[in-house]
Motif scaffolding. Structure first.
Motif, PDB file in Angstrom:
ATOM      1  N   LEU A   1      -2.877   3.293  -7.455  1.00  0.00           N
ATOM      2  CA  LEU A   1      -2.464   2.751  -6.147  1.00  0.00           C
ATOM      3  C   LEU A   1      -1.738   1.419  -6.289  1.00  0.00           C
ATOM      4  CD1 LEU A   1      -5.698   3.571  -4.097  1.00  0.00           C
ATOM      5  CD2 LEU A   1      -3.703   5.024  -4.505  1.00  0.00           C
ATOM      6  N   VAL A   2      -0.900   1.306  -7.321  1.00  0.00           N
ATOM      7  CA  VAL A   2      -0.132   0.093  -7.578  1.00  0.00           C
ATOM      8  C   VAL A   2       1.240   0.212  -6.945  1.00  0.00           C
ATOM      9  CG1 VAL A   2       0.884  -1.369  -9.363  1.00  0.00           C
ATOM     10  CG2 VAL A   2      -1.362  -0.344  -9.720  1.00  0.00           C
ATOM     11  N   GLY A   3       1.646  -0.819  -6.210  1.00  0.00           N
ATOM     12  CA  GLY A   3       2.953  -0.810  -5.585  1.00  0.00           C
ATOM     13  C   GLY A   3       3.652  -2.142  -5.745  1.00  0.00           C
ATOM     14  N   ALA A   4       4.964  -2.117  -5.993  1.00  0.00           N
ATOM     15  CA  ALA A   4       5.764  -3.331  -6.153  1.00  0.00           C
ATOM     16  C   ALA A   4       6.633  -3.532  -4.925  1.00  0.00           C
ATOM     17  CB  ALA A   4       6.633  -3.235  -7.401  1.00  0.00           C
ATOM     18  N   ILE A   5       6.653  -4.758  -4.401  1.00  0.00           N
ATOM     19  CA  ILE A   5       7.522  -5.113  -3.282  1.00  0.00           C
ATOM     20  C   ILE A   5       8.110  -6.498  -3.545  1.00  0.00           C
ATOM     21  CG2 ILE A   5       6.240  -3.723  -1.612  1.00  0.00           C
ATOM     22  CD1 ILE A   5       4.962  -6.328  -0.591  1.00  0.00           C
ATOM     23  N   GLU A   6       9.068  -6.904  -2.721  1.00  0.00           N
ATOM     24  CA  GLU A   6       9.609  -8.256  -2.802  1.00  0.00           C
ATOM     25  C   GLU A   6       9.070  -9.080  -1.649  1.00  0.00           C
ATOM     26  OE1 GLU A   6      13.920 -10.187  -2.185  1.00  0.00           O
ATOM     27  OE2 GLU A   6      13.764  -9.044  -4.058  1.00  0.00           O
ATOM     28  N   VAL A   7       8.558 -10.257  -1.967  1.00  0.00           N
ATOM     29  CA  VAL A   7       8.035 -11.180  -0.951  1.00  0.00           C
ATOM     30  C   VAL A   7       8.531 -12.582  -1.286  1.00  0.00           C
ATOM     31  CG1 VAL A   7       5.982 -12.163   0.146  1.00  0.00           C
ATOM     32  CG2 VAL A   7       5.941  -9.803  -0.673  1.00  0.00           C
TER      33      VAL A   7
ATOM     34  N   GLN B   1       0.833  -1.201   0.000  1.00  0.00           N
ATOM     35  CA  GLN B   1       0.000   0.000   0.000  1.00  0.00           C
ATOM     36  C   GLN B   1       0.870   1.255   0.000  1.00  0.00           C
ATOM     37  OE1 GLN B   1      -2.478  -0.874   3.492  1.00  0.00           O
ATOM     38  NE2 GLN B   1      -4.221  -1.142   2.109  1.00  0.00           N
ATOM     39  N   ARG B   2       1.883   1.263   0.834  1.00  0.00           N
ATOM     40  CA  ARG B   2       2.785   2.416   0.891  1.00  0.00           C
ATOM     41  C   ARG B   2       3.526   2.607  -0.426  1.00  0.00           C
ATOM     42  NH1 ARG B   2       7.572   3.654   5.416  1.00  0.00           N
ATOM     43  NH2 ARG B   2       8.987   4.634   3.935  1.00  0.00           N
ATOM     44  N   ALA B   3       3.937   1.504  -1.065  1.00  0.00           N
ATOM     45  CA  ALA B   3       4.640   1.602  -2.347  1.00  0.00           C
ATOM     46  C   ALA B   3       3.761   2.207  -3.433  1.00  0.00           C
ATOM     47  CB  ALA B   3       5.128   0.223  -2.783  1.00  0.00           C
ATOM     48  N   GLY B   4       2.427   2.126  -3.273  1.00  0.00           N
ATOM     49  CA  GLY B   4       1.516   2.659  -4.267  1.00  0.00           C
ATOM     50  C   GLY B   4       0.971   4.036  -3.962  1.00  0.00           C
ATOM     51  N   TRP B   5       1.477   4.703  -2.940  1.00  0.00           N
ATOM     52  CA  TRP B   5       0.951   6.016  -2.546  1.00  0.00           C
ATOM     53  C   TRP B   5       0.977   7.040  -3.670  1.00  0.00           C
ATOM     54  CZ3 TRP B   5       3.565   6.831   2.903  1.00  0.00           C
ATOM     55  CH2 TRP B   5       2.835   6.111   3.863  1.00  0.00           C
ATOM     56  N   HIS B   6       1.965   6.967  -4.546  1.00  0.00           N
ATOM     57  CA  HIS B   6       2.124   8.003  -5.572  1.00  0.00           C
ATOM     58  C   HIS B   6       1.680   7.539  -6.966  1.00  0.00           C
ATOM     59  CE1 HIS B   6       4.119  10.385  -2.567  1.00  0.00           C
ATOM     60  NE2 HIS B   6       4.970   9.402  -2.340  1.00  0.00           N
TER      61      HIS B   6
ATOM     62  N   ARG C   1       9.242 -10.749  -6.985  1.00  0.00           N
ATOM     63  CA  ARG C   1       8.659  -9.427  -7.179  1.00  0.00           C
ATOM     64  C   ARG C   1       7.139  -9.575  -7.261  1.00  0.00           C
ATOM     65  NH1 ARG C   1      10.111  -4.279  -8.957  1.00  0.00           N
ATOM     66  NH2 ARG C   1       8.578  -3.196 -10.254  1.00  0.00           N
ATOM     67  N   VAL C   2       6.456  -8.851  -6.390  1.00  0.00           N
ATOM     68  CA  VAL C   2       4.998  -8.925  -6.255  1.00  0.00           C
ATOM     69  C   VAL C   2       4.417  -7.543  -6.510  1.00  0.00           C
ATOM     70  CG1 VAL C   2       3.136  -9.252  -4.572  1.00  0.00           C
ATOM     71  CG2 VAL C   2       5.065 -10.852  -4.641  1.00  0.00           C
ATOM     72  N   LEU C   3       3.271  -7.500  -7.191  1.00  0.00           N
ATOM     73  CA  LEU C   3       2.536  -6.247  -7.351  1.00  0.00           C
ATOM     74  C   LEU C   3       1.284  -6.282  -6.500  1.00  0.00           C
ATOM     75  CD1 LEU C   3       2.478  -5.211 -11.143  1.00  0.00           C
ATOM     76  CD2 LEU C   3       3.751  -4.156  -9.276  1.00  0.00           C
ATOM     77  N   GLY C   4       1.057  -5.202  -5.776  1.00  0.00           N
ATOM     78  CA  GLY C   4      -0.184  -5.024  -5.041  1.00  0.00           C
ATOM     79  C   GLY C   4      -0.986  -3.895  -5.664  1.00  0.00           C
ATOM     80  N   LEU C   5      -2.284  -4.088  -5.767  1.00  0.00           N
ATOM     81  CA  LEU C   5      -3.183  -3.085  -6.314  1.00  0.00           C
ATOM     82  C   LEU C   5      -4.176  -2.708  -5.228  1.00  0.00           C
ATOM     83  CD1 LEU C   5      -4.373  -1.462  -8.700  1.00  0.00           C
ATOM     84  CD2 LEU C   5      -5.626  -3.518  -9.361  1.00  0.00           C
TER      85      LEU C   5
END
Length: 286
Positions: free
Chosen positions: A224-230, A215-220, A234-238
């Motif tokens: 509201l899409v953010g990419a993180i590593e899990v 969520q934080r990665a998608g703030w800008h 590499r994972v995308l959250g929407l």
């Protein structure tokens, strides 16, 4: 006129199994019996399928394990505020079309509701490491934010920076604090509010779980899409705007607000996973 797709980034699926699922429930699958990765492998071996157990839902499909998989979307205006929202989500699977010589007919896999906590796209095995909203911080850190009627009074007393977000000034607060310090600052704010105002100030402590990190990665990002590593992937959250969710998607499956997921052929003989959210129909709520 052809649709215009926006590039949302890419994901990786080194296990060869990709999942599109409800982000708020990814960490609950093990509590219901078989882990998500095990269920997803079986679904992918059958060519792809919808998975559901209680409130947990996902679609799992086979995908190329040796390359990034591009994710893109078309948009339509939200009935809530006219801001862009996802209309069609497509994920390139890096595999040839499996559906036979007729590439004009998509292969239906089921449907998914829109989770108010967002959606996640990632490797089935990597997501076994996913930490949800109720889990502990992955790095021992947390963010503190506060907002409301008396936010300027609180800022004069406690400080903090404006934490900008797409299309908004954002709340005041502090990022990347040790969890104990974050909890103490939030407690100070809450105690001050009770002594001086009673109400009028909202205070939040957000531990750095994977759910919060996307969520934080998608703030800008406008969607509201953010990419993180899990789990090394590499994972995308929407994330989903809460106003739009309340107008269009509230009630989810119980209210018939689910949207079709298919495998579709590309022009060059490849395959995409496609999730389509049709235009809003006011008559549906009457």
């Amino acid at each position: 006129m052809p649709e215009t797709f926006l590039d949302l980034g890419s994901v990786t699926a080194p296990s060869g199994v990709l999942v599109l699922g409800l982000a708020g429930w990814i960490d609950y699958w093990p509590e219901l019996g078989r882990p998500l990765a095990e269920r997803a492998r079986a679904a992918a071996a059958a060519g792809g399928a919808h998975l559901r157990d209680g409130e947990c839902e996902a679609v799992a499909v086979p995908a190329a394990a040796d390359r990034p998989l591009q994710v893109r979307a078309t948009v339509s205006p939200s009935p809530f505020d006219e801001e862009p929202t996802v209309a069609t989500l497509e994920i390139e699977l890096g595999l040839p079309w499996p559906g036979g010589p007729d590439r004009s007919t998509p292969v239906p896999l089921g449907d998914l509701p829109v989770d108010r906590c967002g959606m996640v796209i990632g490797d089935a095995t990597g997501l076994a490491a996913w930490t949800g909203p109720d889990d502990e911080s992955t790095d021992g850190l947390a963010d503190v934010t506060y907002w409301g009627r008396y936010e300027e009074d609180a800022h004069a007393r406690f400080g903090g920076e404006r934490i900008a977000q797409y299309g908004a000034a954002g709340p005041y607060g502090w990022l990347d604090l040790p969890v104990a310090e974050a909890t103490a600052r939030a407690s100070d704010l809450t105690d001050w509010q009770r002594r001086h105002h009673g109400k009028g100030l909202a205070v939040s402590v957000d531990r750095h779980t994977d759910h919060y990190r996307f969520q934080r990665a998608g703030w800008h990002h406008p969607l509201l899409v953010g990419a993180i590593e899990v789990g090394g992937c590499r994972v995308l959250g929407l994330d989903w705007d809460q106003g739009d969710h309340a107008v269009r998607h509230h009630g989810g499956r119980d209210w018939g607000r689910t949207y079709p997921v298919v495998l579709a052929a590309t022009g060059d003989g490849g395959t995409v996973l496609r999730w389509t959210i049709p235009p809003y129909d006011e008559d549906e709520d009457e």
